[in-house]
Write an enzyme that holds these catalytic residues in place. Structure first.
Site, PDB file in Angstrom:
ATOM      1  N   GLU A   1       0.841  -1.204   0.000  1.00 46.84           N
ATOM      2  CA  GLU A   1       0.000   0.000   0.000  1.00 46.84           C
ATOM      3  C   GLU A   1       0.879   1.258   0.000  1.00 46.84           C
ATOM      4  O   GLU A   1       2.033   1.222   0.441  1.00 46.84           O
ATOM      5  CB  GLU A   1      -0.883  -0.032   1.267  1.00 46.84           C
ATOM      6  CG  GLU A   1      -1.788   1.177   1.399  1.00 46.84           C
ATOM      7  CD  GLU A   1      -2.886   0.990   2.461  1.00 46.84           C
ATOM      8  OE1 GLU A   1      -2.818   0.023   3.235  1.00 46.84           O
ATOM      9  OE2 GLU A   1      -3.798   1.843   2.499  1.00 46.84           O
TER      10      GLU A   1
ATOM     11  N   ASN B   1     -12.230  -1.147  -0.901  1.00 50.51           N
ATOM     12  CA  ASN B   1     -11.564  -1.779   0.241  1.00 50.51           C
ATOM     13  C   ASN B   1     -12.313  -1.413   1.516  1.00 50.51           C
ATOM     14  O   ASN B   1     -12.650  -0.239   1.728  1.00 50.51           O
ATOM     15  CB  ASN B   1     -10.114  -1.268   0.336  1.00 50.51           C
ATOM     16  CG  ASN B   1      -9.446  -1.679   1.636  1.00 50.51           C
ATOM     17  OD1 ASN B   1      -9.083  -2.842   1.814  1.00 50.51           O
ATOM     18  ND2 ASN B   1      -9.297  -0.740   2.564  1.00 50.51           N
ATOM     19  N   GLU B   2     -12.588  -2.397   2.324  1.00 44.97           N
ATOM     20  CA  GLU B   2     -13.241  -2.165   3.616  1.00 44.97           C
ATOM     21  C   GLU B   2     -14.389  -1.154   3.477  1.00 44.97           C
ATOM     22  O   GLU B   2     -14.409  -0.095   4.113  1.00 44.97           O
ATOM     23  CB  GLU B   2     -12.218  -1.729   4.683  1.00 44.97           C
ATOM     24  CG  GLU B   2     -11.179  -2.816   4.929  1.00 44.97           C
ATOM     25  CD  GLU B   2     -10.294  -2.620   6.147  1.00 44.97           C
ATOM     26  OE1 GLU B   2     -10.289  -1.526   6.733  1.00 44.97           O
ATOM     27  OE2 GLU B   2      -9.602  -3.599   6.524  1.00 44.97           O
TER      28      GLU B   2
ATOM     29  N   TYR C   1      -6.822  -9.202  11.346  1.00 49.25           N
ATOM     30  CA  TYR C   1      -5.482  -8.969  11.885  1.00 49.25           C
ATOM     31  C   TYR C   1      -5.330  -9.650  13.242  1.00 49.25           C
ATOM     32  O   TYR C   1      -6.286  -9.708  14.030  1.00 49.25           O
ATOM     33  CB  TYR C   1      -5.229  -7.464  12.045  1.00 49.25           C
ATOM     34  CG  TYR C   1      -4.941  -6.787  10.713  1.00 49.25           C
ATOM     35  CD1 TYR C   1      -3.658  -6.807  10.180  1.00 49.25           C
ATOM     36  CD2 TYR C   1      -5.950  -6.166   9.990  1.00 49.25           C
ATOM     37  CE1 TYR C   1      -3.377  -6.205   8.950  1.00 49.25           C
ATOM     38  CE2 TYR C   1      -5.678  -5.563   8.754  1.00 49.25           C
ATOM     39  CZ  TYR C   1      -4.388  -5.590   8.249  1.00 49.25           C
ATOM     40  OH  TYR C   1      -4.112  -5.014   7.031  1.00 49.25           O
TER      41      TYR C   1
ATOM     42  N   GLU D   1      -6.183  -9.297   3.609  1.00 51.71           N
ATOM     43  CA  GLU D   1      -5.373  -8.611   4.626  1.00 51.71           C
ATOM     44  C   GLU D   1      -5.332  -9.478   5.866  1.00 51.71           C
ATOM     45  O   GLU D   1      -6.382  -9.776   6.449  1.00 51.71           O
ATOM     46  CB  GLU D   1      -5.938  -7.230   4.964  1.00 51.71           C
ATOM     47  CG  GLU D   1      -5.696  -6.211   3.866  1.00 51.71           C
ATOM     48  CD  GLU D   1      -6.075  -4.788   4.262  1.00 51.71           C
ATOM     49  OE1 GLU D   1      -5.981  -4.445   5.456  1.00 51.71           O
ATOM     50  OE2 GLU D   1      -6.473  -4.035   3.357  1.00 51.71           O
TER      51      GLU D   1
ATOM     52  N   GLN E   1       2.078  -6.176   5.518  1.00 47.96           N
ATOM     53  CA  GLN E   1       2.248  -5.817   4.129  1.00 47.96           C
ATOM     54  C   GLN E   1       3.674  -6.184   3.716  1.00 47.96           C
ATOM     55  O   GLN E   1       4.533  -6.367   4.582  1.00 47.96           O
ATOM     56  CB  GLN E   1       2.009  -4.336   3.946  1.00 47.96           C
ATOM     57  CG  GLN E   1       0.575  -3.893   4.299  1.00 47.96           C
ATOM     58  CD  GLN E   1       0.249  -2.489   3.803  1.00 47.96           C
ATOM     59  OE1 GLN E   1       1.007  -1.831   3.124  1.00 47.96           O
ATOM     60  NE2 GLN E   1      -0.942  -2.011   4.194  1.00 47.96           N
TER      61      GLN E   1
END
Ligand code: AHR
Length: 515
Positions: free
Chosen positions: A51, A198-199, A265, A319, A368
């Site tokens: 990103e 995204n999201e 996460y 992610e 990432q």
């Protein structure tokens, strides 16, 4: 009296069964069915994510053509060589949250004519768009990875997204194809993986699932397959255990999409903790949170099964990874963290989970790639460090596009204070040459674990292996000591009658090869 005696005998029999199975578990056993493989572990499970955040792109990948750091057209040579080594199959870009603020036309044409914007999500720094579409596609070609582009749904327009696809893939005469040619690229690129925002439930527009489902239906209508290009459309999926989001997206959009994402996460948002300075309590907490991925994948898959029993739509965990406090003294908006043996275990466990669920999970992207969150590479000026997580990707690459072998693992427990989790994690596959690979993790930082593996349907004559471990739970590589944690040859596995036996040292990750 007789009744009491019978009850006592029954009770003692039941107790012996429980105790017996507990002992059995203590021994750690596994059955691997080498002749029962039916599903392929997609290489895309080993995907990455880069990103415009901190020093992932700028400094980590892009240094510019005039940099003293060796580069090809502005892209670091050392990083490209390292990423090729782990065979990254795809790279997701430009975000993350950044994607829904990104307007792709800002990032094409001569560098000095490109406008600057503010990177509002990540530190409020100036983004001058030096790294744009052409540079990203060049990077993908250099590392031989497939591009996975996330389009802007949150603050972009349908027209803008349609034009991006046209710019990239139209092979004839069209306004966008002509613009691409004017910018120096004659041939169209080929691109499959396309994210629709995204999201969407968060930084991508704070939408409700029903609303996003409608927006998605509209956007995807105008994403055309030009020439021979075929888009693989990926919808924003849920965060963590938001199964209701998955339900709505599958119900309303399943026939129009090819993939639905999931973000999870390994983090305690209230107390993220240090990446390097932690106790066994925090080691245990992080690994337990990692194991939750198994439940998430299974329960989201169950919802997907309801609308897509043939499993056409892939679950894409685009992610995942650890998220700790940033390193002291660094920009809080840059999410720069160190990476220890604990992170290597997190990667090893997650990748075993994904392999074992490859029937539905067909792509994942660790967050990432460089200098951000659970990075595989850290850079400082012209220096580069490969993290323990990098080494896991290198050790696990043997699973890419191999046949998943069914495994029945009975693991001992790793207990800490009053809590317990399985001590072992394992997955197995057979590659095209017929070699069997088994990846194992011992989560227990104090005790070795021996596991007896019954290998059915194969009779190998040789076993070899490599191991990643270290003396301390928080062992990590630094610019001063870049090779503190790295794989070594492993001789702790022996062939036995019907399979093999492995002694896994405490806190270790092992890859075995059986021929
Ligand atoms: O990976 C960092 C951020 O985490 C991403 O930009 C966003 O999608 C997620 O919340």
């Amino acid at each position: 009296m007789k009744r009491a005696l019978v009850a006592a005998v029954v009770l003692s029999y039941l107790f012996s069964l429980v105790a017996g199975s507990a002992q059995e578990t203590e021994r750690n056993t596994a059955i691997i069915s080498a002749d029962q493989g039916k599903l392929t572990i997609s290489k895309h499970i080993y995907g990455h994510f880069a990103e415009h955040l901190g020093h992932c792109i700028y400094g980590g990948i892009w240094v510019g053509e005039n940099s003293p750091i060796p580069n090809v057209r502005g892209i670091r040579k050392d990083v490209v060589a390292a990423l090729r080594q782990i065979q990254i199959p795809n790279l997701r870009w430009p975000g993350g949250c950044f994607a829904d603020t990104y307007h792709w036309m800002d990032g094409i044409g001569p560098h000095d004519k490109r406008p600057s914007i503010v990177n509002t999500n990540w530190g409020g720094v100036t983004e001058d768009n030096r790294f744009g579409t052409h540079e990203f596609m060049d990077l993908c070609e250099q590392i031989e990875a497939e591009p996975y582009i996330t389009g802007n749904v949150g603050s972009g327009t349908v027209r803008e997204m349609e034009q991006w696809v046209e710019y990239l893939t139209h092979d004839g005469k069209s306004p966008m194809a002509d613009l691409r040619r004017a910018n120096g690229r004659e041939k169209p690129w080929r691109i499959s993986y396309w994210g629709l925002g995204n999201e969407a439930w968060g930084c991508g527009g704070r939408m409700r699932s029903e609303y996003y489902a409608d927006v998605l239906r509209r956007f995807q209508t105008y994403l055309y397959n030009f020439g021979g290009n075929r888009l693989f459309k990926i919808a924003c999926g849920a965060s963590d255990d938001n199964y209701a989001w998955t339900e709505v997206l599958m119900r309303e959009t399943a026939p129009m999409i090819h993939g639905l994402s999931l973000h999870y996460y390994t983090v305690d948002w209230a107390n993220k903790g240090s990446a390097t300075n932690f106790t066994e309590k925090e080691w245990f907490k992080v690994l337990k949170k990692t194991l939750f991925m198994n439940e998430l994948v299974e329960r989201h898959s169950t919802v997907m099964d309801k609308y897509d029993p043939k499993k056409r739509v892939s679950l894409i965990v685009d992610e995942w990874g650890t998220w700790y406090d940033v390193e002291p003294g660094t920009n809080p908006g840059f999410l720069f963290q160190q990476n220890t043996l604990r992170d290597a275990l997190v990667a090893g466990i997650n990748l075993n989970i994904f392999n074992n669920h490859c029937e539905r999970v067909r792509m994942t992207n660790i967050a990432q790639t460089i200098n951000v969150l659970q990075a595989v590479i850290l850079t400082k000026d012209d220096q580069m460090v490969l993290t323990p997580t990098y080494h896991v990707y290198e050790m696990y690459k043997v699973h890419q596009d191999a046949l998943l072998l069914p495994v029945d693992l009975k693991s001992a427990e790793y207990s800490f204070e009053k809590d317990r989790i399985p001590a072992l994690s394992l997955s197995a596959s057979k590659d095209k040459a017929g070699k069997i690979h088994v990846t194992l993790c011992n989560l227990d930082p104090q005790r070795a674990n021996t596991v007896m593996i019954d290998l059915r349907g194969a009779k190998p004559s040789r076993v070899s292996g490599r191991i990643l471990t270290a003396g301390a739970m928080n062992a990590h590589n630094t610019f001063e000591k870049p090779d503190l944690v790295k794989p070594a040859d492993f001789s702790g596995a022996q062939l036995s009658g019907s399979g093999f036996e492995v002694r896994l040292p405490a806190k270790s990750i092992v890859t075995l090869e059986l021929e």
